[in-house]
Design an enzyme around this catalytic site. Sequence first.
Site, mmCIF file in Angstrom:
data_model
loop_
_atom_site.group_PDB
_atom_site.id
_atom_site.type_symbol
_atom_site.label_atom_id
_atom_site.label_comp_id
_atom_site.label_asym_id
_atom_site.label_seq_id
_atom_site.Cartn_x
_atom_site.Cartn_y
_atom_site.Cartn_z
ATOM 1 N N SER A 242 83.350 -18.477 24.712
ATOM 2 C CA SER A 242 82.673 -17.200 24.849
ATOM 3 C C SER A 242 82.564 -16.469 23.515
ATOM 4 O O SER A 242 83.313 -16.738 22.576
ATOM 5 C CB SER A 242 83.426 -16.310 25.843
ATOM 6 O OG SER A 242 84.681 -15.922 25.301
ATOM 7 N N GLU A 265 81.224 -21.847 18.274
ATOM 8 C CA GLU A 265 79.992 -21.872 19.047
ATOM 9 C C GLU A 265 80.201 -20.942 20.225
ATOM 10 O O GLU A 265 81.127 -21.146 21.012
ATOM 11 C CB GLU A 265 79.680 -23.288 19.520
ATOM 12 C CG GLU A 265 78.397 -23.382 20.331
ATOM 13 C CD GLU A 265 78.368 -24.577 21.225
ATOM 14 O OE1 GLU A 265 78.056 -24.406 22.433
ATOM 15 O OE2 GLU A 265 78.672 -25.687 20.754
ATOM 16 N N CYS A 302 75.830 -24.839 27.164
ATOM 17 C CA CYS A 302 75.551 -23.825 26.147
ATOM 18 C C CYS A 302 74.078 -23.816 25.767
ATOM 19 O O CYS A 302 73.603 -22.862 25.150
ATOM 20 C CB CYS A 302 76.427 -24.053 24.919
ATOM 21 S SG CYS A 302 76.526 -25.763 24.390
#
Length: 526
Positions: A242, A265, A302
């Site tokens: 997150s 990321e 993602c």
Amino acid sequence: MQITGDMLIGASAVRGAEGTLRAFDPARNAEIEPVFGAGSAADVDRACKLAALAFDPYRSAPLETRARFLEAIADNIVAIGDELIERAHIESALPKARIEGERGRTVGQLKLFASLVREGRWLTATLDSALPDRKPLARPDLRLQKIPVGPVAVFGASNFPLAFSVAGGDTASALAAGCPVVVKAHPAHLGTSELVGRAIQKAVADTGLPEGVFSLLVGAGNAVGEALVAHPVIKSVGFTGSRRGGLALVDIASKRREPIPVFAEMSSINPFFLLPGALAKRGEAIASALVDSVTLGVGQFCTNPGLVIVLDSPHTQAFIDATAQALAKKEAQTMLSPGIASAYKAAVEQRAETDGVRSVAQGTPSRASCPALPALFTTSAAQFLAAAELEDEIFGPTSLIVTCGDIDEMIKVTGYIEGQLTATLQLEPDDYDLARKLLPTLERKAGRILANGFPTGVEVSYAMVHGGPFPATSDSRATSVGATAIERFLRPVCYQDLPAALLPEALHDDNPLKLWRLRDGKLGQS
């Protein structure tokens, strides 16, 4: 292979004494045995000190040894067999076929980096010959190679229990660079992490490497992870998760006496541009494939296309209707954990209550535990630009269609969006002029630009970029997937007039490693 609930610190199995935790089966809504012992700051310190002791011997080992080590990890993971697939399936609720594919990807990553290590091009060996007679000043002998930065901390991701976890891309690329790795296991797949950790531990021993090359820690809450990033031995961090979690690690790393890079990321909604020619020619087919991409893996990718941008035209409503009809047929599926399912439900409810946003479709309810009901929303470009919360990532099977009144409004939306992992263009030849107007902005906004595809597939290759400007990642110069990921854990060193006997092998005049090198500005194997 028996799962014991122990941490793996160097060559030892260590029982954590700072409380206990269990993995969770989201499909059955039940905890899974065995009990794991949570680690302490002392455990972090022990793992990091072993990594520090291992660093110089490991980075100095022959490249062939490092490559064989990576291949041994891959072979050991395969050798675990069905036990690994079953445990990962239970801990994640992901289909076994998906886990098998992910195991293949994990093994493939390790073998790619083994090949890369042998090739040696990543060393960037560069030689500038001395020019003693140059006027007005002589030039010294200058030689450059890249070396590993030091021990690396890696955090396992929740949504990829193998490919972005203990032996995933961060670990594989750090080990390929010559960096010892200390992994913090994700609490959602503790058993899977131990199985893979033991495969790496065995490869360390079988290859004759120092035990501190790899350790696996377990922690309840954030204390172990925070202590790991703060430890002075750690020189870099790999994280997938997150935005809040990534920024917390960035904050810790930046406040150290020696600040270190965090390659996190974090957050991406992956804008999907449906240009007019493609909309008119293939709108219905695109709608069906888009819904498949949005709901793939229960939307827990993602690269999930969470934002669709389309020009208002006679074909727009038909596309929205086709997308809604396709999504309505998708059943609610089990998410990775109760917490993720709860956060998804709350975020979807909040979006439905946002002014100017219309809910146009929901999926079909099911008896799934920890469920995510697919959801589709629409809004106008003006409303999207006015409500910052509409750009927030919702981790799950949902997307927002934004309709633009004209090309100028589409360009304005493109310039407004934050940094992204991907941007997709669905286009036909008559859309190329519009695409040319969008591309300069998309290059500034995204790490990967796709044409006539869907972003949820990420190939492990030499050209892949899985990264992007903030908040997609904390460092847009890097990728976490593909061969270039090794660059995150390297730094250049220049050797000026160093005696030949002291030079690294990669910089010897006779090029014993047979590397491609840049010598006096010319690339070759001289």
